[in-house]
Design a protein around this motif. Structure first.
Motif, short mmCIF file in Angstrom:
data_model
loop_
_atom_site.label_atom_id
_atom_site.label_comp_id
_atom_site.label_asym_id
_atom_site.label_seq_id
_atom_site.Cartn_x
_atom_site.Cartn_y
_atom_site.Cartn_z
N VAL A 18 3.69 1.62 -5.79
CA VAL A 18 2.69 1.93 -7.14
C VAL A 18 3.43 1.71 -8.25
N GLY A 19 3.04 0.59 -8.93
CA GLY A 19 3.46 0.45 -10.30
C GLY A 19 4.88 -0.28 -10.38
N PRO B 37 3.37 4.37 -1.10
CA PRO B 37 3.34 4.95 -2.41
C PRO B 37 4.45 4.46 -3.28
N ARG C 200 0.90 -1.35 0.01
CA ARG C 200 0.07 -0.01 0.10
C ARG C 200 0.76 1.10 -0.04
#
Length: 210
Positions: free
Chosen positions: A116-117, A113, A111
């Motif tokens: 992300v990706g 940041p 979760r």
């Protein structure tokens, strides 16, 4: 009169292992594992907590652990109960379990940041580095063990690999299971890795009184 050719004298350099404990790194004891987990939870460090838990469960070498990808542990948005990784040293896959605590810490880490990706499970903080390096992982392990008062030179990345299998062997005496979990191709490698011959000999000796 000719001057004899004398051998070149080189300045003595300190040995690379001066002041270090050479040989197999010690596995962590259960109390050490829980102490590190508590510290990482209190520090609210989701990456290190997930990395520590997965290092213990996976029993992987550092070079394989740092290169793990998200797809290795996640499928259809869920963390797997078991995973499989191709070992770089043997080019053979090894399977391992993901405990409930490890799965929970991975969910929390996903979760963040930074994830992300991200293709890799432990992304590097610089664009040219896709994932953390083995040297960075070694520094992280050093921070873990020193945070609970252990001698850094006695532990290393292989301590993470040895921790769970050492407890498995102590409780079951099943060398074949340990061999499969470590991904060793030969039983002799597992015996040397655990040092079971010496440990068993000492245990027998301690049980005999004369």
């Amino acid at each position: 009169m000719q001057t004899p050719n004398l051998p070149a004298i080189r300045a003595l350099r300190p040995a690379w292992n001066k002041g270090r404990i050479v040989g197999q790194k010690r596995p962590l004891k259960p109390k050490h594992v829980w102490a590190i987990r508590v510290r990482l939870e209190l520090a609210e460090n989701p990456r290190d907590l997930a990395l520590f838990n997965l290092a213990i469960d996976s029993k992987l070498r550092g070079c394989d652990l740092v290169k793990m990808k998200v797809v290795d542990v996640m499928a259809s948005g869920q963390i797997k109960d078991r995973a499989s990784v191709l070992q770089s040293k043997t080019q053979k896959p090894v399977r391992f379990e993901l405990s409930e605590g490890t799965r929970a810490s991975l969910v929390r880490w996903m979760r963040e940041p930074l994830m992300v990706g991200s293709e890799y499970l432990w992304p590097g903080r610089f664009h040219e580095r896709l994932h953390i390096s083995t040297r960075q992982y070694a520094r992280i392990v050093r921070e873990w063990v020193t945070s609970i008062g252990l001698e850094a030179s006695a532990y290393g990345t292989h301590s993470m690999r040895r921790t769970k299998v050492t407890q498995i062997y102590k409780k079951t005496g099943n060398l074949r299971a340990v061999q499969l979990l470590l991904g060793h191709t030969k039983m002799d490698s597992t015996v040397r890795y655990l040092g079971v011959e010496l440990e068993d000999a000492l245990a027998i000796a301690e049980a005999i009184e004369i």
